[in-house]
Design a protein around this motif. Structure first.
Motif: not given
Ligand code: NDP
Ligand code: 8X3
Length: 254
Positions: A1-16
């Motif tokens: 299973m691959k891991t993705v690290f997303i900054t700014g995930a609480s809203s908008g583009i990051g959440e999407a």
């Protein structure tokens, strides 16, 4: 299973992006300052998609806090250390003023978040990718980085920096299998303009009047396209505009 690290995930583009990558079977490391938003997103993802609770790791911190970021990334549980994809998305615009009339505090926040923090997170995550000979860095730039628009010079400059830093990283990693992508969206209706106008919802709504803006989901599809391209294929940039938008400043409104 691959891991993705997303900054700014609480809203908008990051959440999407979090929603898209959860649907596609990735494990998620989700960052933002508002831990309660990340908790709510985690609960929604677990109930709405097939992702399990143990496949989401919340990492709330301010990306501008370099030592905090370093500590958070260096002390990731062993099972979470092999980050396959880094999405440097956390960012913002503040204010819309002439360059000679702008506010120092707004400038510093934009420069610290959009440039300095993006660089720090990259610096902490990419050496592991180099050691593993595997990885993909996806930076969220902007059409604003292609050319200045009126009253937006400092924000535009930060996104021009994201373009140059993406290009530079791609050059520095050219002898590795690691890929670097710069996604450059146009008008996307998220919390972006509310933040830009310091909470003035009416002014934010006006930005999207008379034009059908992009959505966070549209951008997440572009991000996933780059991430899921065959290994021999490096999507260097994607410029994606709203229809009736030709550049950062040329917009036709009905
Ligand atoms: P939102 O305001 O909806 O989301 C911004 C995200 O960044 C939030 O999750 C916020 O979380 C996070 N963030 C901001 N500052 C920090 C910080 N110091 N530390 C950690 N997280 C932070 O806007 P968008 O989704 O639209 O913006 C995402 C990216 O897309 C930005 O880089 C923006 O410049 C770029 N972009 C946006 C476009 C648009 O038209 N909307 C077009 C082109 C690019 P929290 O507040 O919880 O910390
Ligand atoms: C956000 C797009 O054109 O509002 O980067 O600056 S724009």
């Amino acid at each position: 299973m691959k891991t993705v690290f997303i900054t700014g995930a609480s809203s908008g583009i990051g959440e999407a992006c979090a929603r898209k990558f959860a649907t596609e079977g990735y494990r998620l490391i989700l960052n933002a300052r508002r831990a309660e938003k990340l908790e709510a997103l985690k609960a929604a993802l677990v109930s709405e998609s097939a992702i399990r609770e143990e496949d989401i790791l919340l990492l709330p911190f301010d990306v501008r806090e370099r030592e905090v970021a370093k500590q958070a990334i260096e002390t990731l549980p062993a099972a979470w250390q092999d980050i396959d994809i880094l999405i440097n998305n956390a960012g913002l615009a503040l204010g819309l003023e002439k360059e000679h009339e702008g506010h120092f505090e707004d400038w510093d926040t934009m420069i610290d978040t959009n440039i300095r923090a993006l660089l720090s997170i990259t610096r902490f995550v990419v050496p592991g990718m180099v050691a593993r000979k595997k990885g993909h860095i996806i930076n969220i730039g902007s059409v604003a980085g292609d050319a200045a628009y009126a009253n937006g010079a400092v924000y535009c400059a930060t996104k021009a920096a994201v373009k140059v830093l993406s290009d530079g990283l791609r050059i520095d990693l050219v002898d590795t299998p690691i890929r670097v992508t710069n996604i450059k969206p146009g008008l996307v209706e998220t919390n972006f303009s509310v933040v830009r106008f310091h909470g003035d919802q009416q002014r934010a709504d006006n930005v999207y009047k008379g034009i059908e803006p992009l959505t966070g989901k549209d951008i997440a599809e572009c991000v996933y396209f780059a991430a899921s391209a065959p290994e021999h294929m490096q999507v260097a940039e994607i410029l994606v505009l709203a229809n009736n938008q030709a550049s950062g400043s040329v917009i036709y409104r009905n």
